[in-house]
Design a protein around this motif. Sequence first.
Motif, PDB file in Angstrom:
ATOM      1  N   UNK A 142      11.039   2.808 -31.664  1.00  0.00           N
ATOM      2  CA  UNK A 142      11.382   3.450 -30.387  1.00  0.00           C
ATOM      3  C   UNK A 142      11.644   4.942 -30.525  1.00  0.00           C
ATOM      4  N   UNK A 143      12.192   5.379 -31.652  1.00  0.00           N
ATOM      5  CA  UNK A 143      12.440   6.802 -31.843  1.00  0.00           C
ATOM      6  C   UNK A 143      11.138   7.592 -31.869  1.00  0.00           C
ATOM      7  N   UNK A 144      10.085   7.004 -32.434  1.00  0.00           N
ATOM      8  CA  UNK A 144       8.795   7.676 -32.442  1.00  0.00           C
ATOM      9  C   UNK A 144       8.231   7.773 -31.027  1.00  0.00           C
ATOM     10  N   UNK A 145       8.417   6.718 -30.251  1.00  0.00           N
ATOM     11  CA  UNK A 145       7.953   6.754 -28.869  1.00  0.00           C
ATOM     12  C   UNK A 145       8.676   7.847 -28.087  1.00  0.00           C
ATOM     13  N   UNK A 146       9.983   7.968 -28.297  1.00  0.00           N
ATOM     14  CA  UNK A 146      10.732   9.018 -27.606  1.00  0.00           C
ATOM     15  C   UNK A 146      10.285  10.403 -28.051  1.00  0.00           C
ATOM     16  N   UNK A 147       9.773  10.500 -29.269  1.00  0.00           N
ATOM     17  CA  UNK A 147       9.333  11.792 -29.796  1.00  0.00           C
ATOM     18  C   UNK A 147       8.027  12.264 -29.160  1.00  0.00           C
ATOM     19  N   UNK A 148       7.038  11.349 -29.004  1.00  0.00           N
ATOM     20  CA  UNK A 148       5.697  11.800 -28.614  1.00  0.00           C
ATOM     21  C   UNK A 148       5.181  11.219 -27.305  1.00  0.00           C
ATOM     22  N   UNK A 149       5.772  10.134 -26.808  1.00  0.00           N
ATOM     23  CA  UNK A 149       5.182   9.451 -25.657  1.00  0.00           C
ATOM     24  C   UNK A 149       5.606  10.092 -24.341  1.00  0.00           C
ATOM     25  N   UNK A 150       4.660  10.141 -23.417  1.00  0.00           N
ATOM     26  CA  UNK A 150       4.958  10.532 -22.044  1.00  0.00           C
ATOM     27  C   UNK A 150       5.391   9.316 -21.235  1.00  0.00           C
ATOM     28  N   UNK A 151       4.727   8.183 -21.505  1.00  0.00           N
ATOM     29  CA  UNK A 151       4.973   6.949 -20.765  1.00  0.00           C
ATOM     30  C   UNK A 151       5.214   5.822 -21.761  1.00  0.00           C
ATOM     31  N   UNK A 152       5.791   4.743 -21.282  1.00  0.00           N
ATOM     32  CA  UNK A 152       6.064   3.595 -22.154  1.00  0.00           C
ATOM     33  C   UNK A 152       5.871   2.305 -21.385  1.00  0.00           C
ATOM     34  N   UNK A 153       5.430   1.285 -22.113  1.00  0.00           N
ATOM     35  CA  UNK A 153       5.327  -0.074 -21.590  1.00  0.00           C
ATOM     36  C   UNK A 153       6.162  -0.950 -22.506  1.00  0.00           C
ATOM     37  N   UNK A 154       7.167  -1.605 -21.943  1.00  0.00           N
ATOM     38  CA  UNK A 154       8.076  -2.439 -22.722  1.00  0.00           C
ATOM     39  C   UNK A 154       7.816  -3.898 -22.375  1.00  0.00           C
ATOM     40  N   UNK A 155       7.425  -4.668 -23.394  1.00  0.00           N
ATOM     41  CA  UNK A 155       7.158  -6.093 -23.233  1.00  0.00           C
ATOM     42  C   UNK A 155       8.332  -6.894 -23.755  1.00  0.00           C
ATOM     43  N   UNK A 156       8.711  -7.930 -23.020  1.00  0.00           N
ATOM     44  CA  UNK A 156       9.860  -8.756 -23.399  1.00  0.00           C
ATOM     45  C   UNK A 156       9.523 -10.217 -23.172  1.00  0.00           C
ATOM     46  N   UNK A 157      10.217 -11.076 -23.881  1.00  0.00           N
ATOM     47  CA  UNK A 157      10.071 -12.513 -23.641  1.00  0.00           C
ATOM     48  C   UNK A 157      10.854 -12.903 -22.391  1.00  0.00           C
TER      49      UNK A 157
END
Length: 263
Positions: A201-216
């Motif tokens: 998640x820290x890498x996503x916060x570093x470079x991502x503009x958008x995010x898709x979070x999948x959960x059970x």
Amino acid sequence: MTLHVESGTFGYGRRAPVLDGVEFEVESGRLLAVLGPNGVGKMTLLRCLVGLLPWRSGRTLLDGVDASTLTQRERWSRFAFVPQARSAVTLALSGLDMVTIGRAAHLGPFAQPSKADVALAEETMKRIGIAHLGGVPCGDMSGGQFQMVLIARALVGEPTVLVLDEPETGLDFRNQLIVLDLLDELVHRDGLVVVMNTHYPSHALRVADDALLLSRGAPPVWGTAAEVLTAERLGAAFGVRVEIVRQEFDGIVHESVLPLEVT
């Protein structure tokens, strides 16, 4: 370029769907990070996205065109898929040979790469800083070097959409940053659409503009990275208590996700 997954659902055989009602859109010059615990279908999502698996329902759209209506050659001239380095197998090839393979979607049946194709492969390797790996057998490369070769192989096909499966997994800190910085440049300098799975998640916060979070047992959550990757949502998805730590260095605020305990 707009990449849109519309109501994507996939399941194996008659089993319950692995993915159900996935919806997101990514514009040129934006990076989407896909996160979630093991087994929620992140890799399956990428395979459906690029057409390696067929959606049970829903579809992938490129500028409004259903990707399933494209020929294989058309699809792979627009998409490029970078697997995890450990899943690639042709390790006897040199770095330059491996990168040149990425021109395949632009060649006719039984055609061999031209001098121009090889020159483009060399230029691509030079552009991302790995020209020195041209003559090195892939099997002799470090994990970080081979990962960069796989990214170059994808880029030499001149795609508009770059899809990567955990590109930084298994790399040391330095190589992780090299890969993340390259992706940042490809998106925000060159204007590609990039979709990547990540366990960080820290890498996503570093470079991502958008995010898709999948959960059970919960619907997918899609939005800007800041909206989706909150401590509350990450904690609920992974079953842990987390805190997001913010620290400023050299005038830049860096965010790290700190897992505290299993809930």
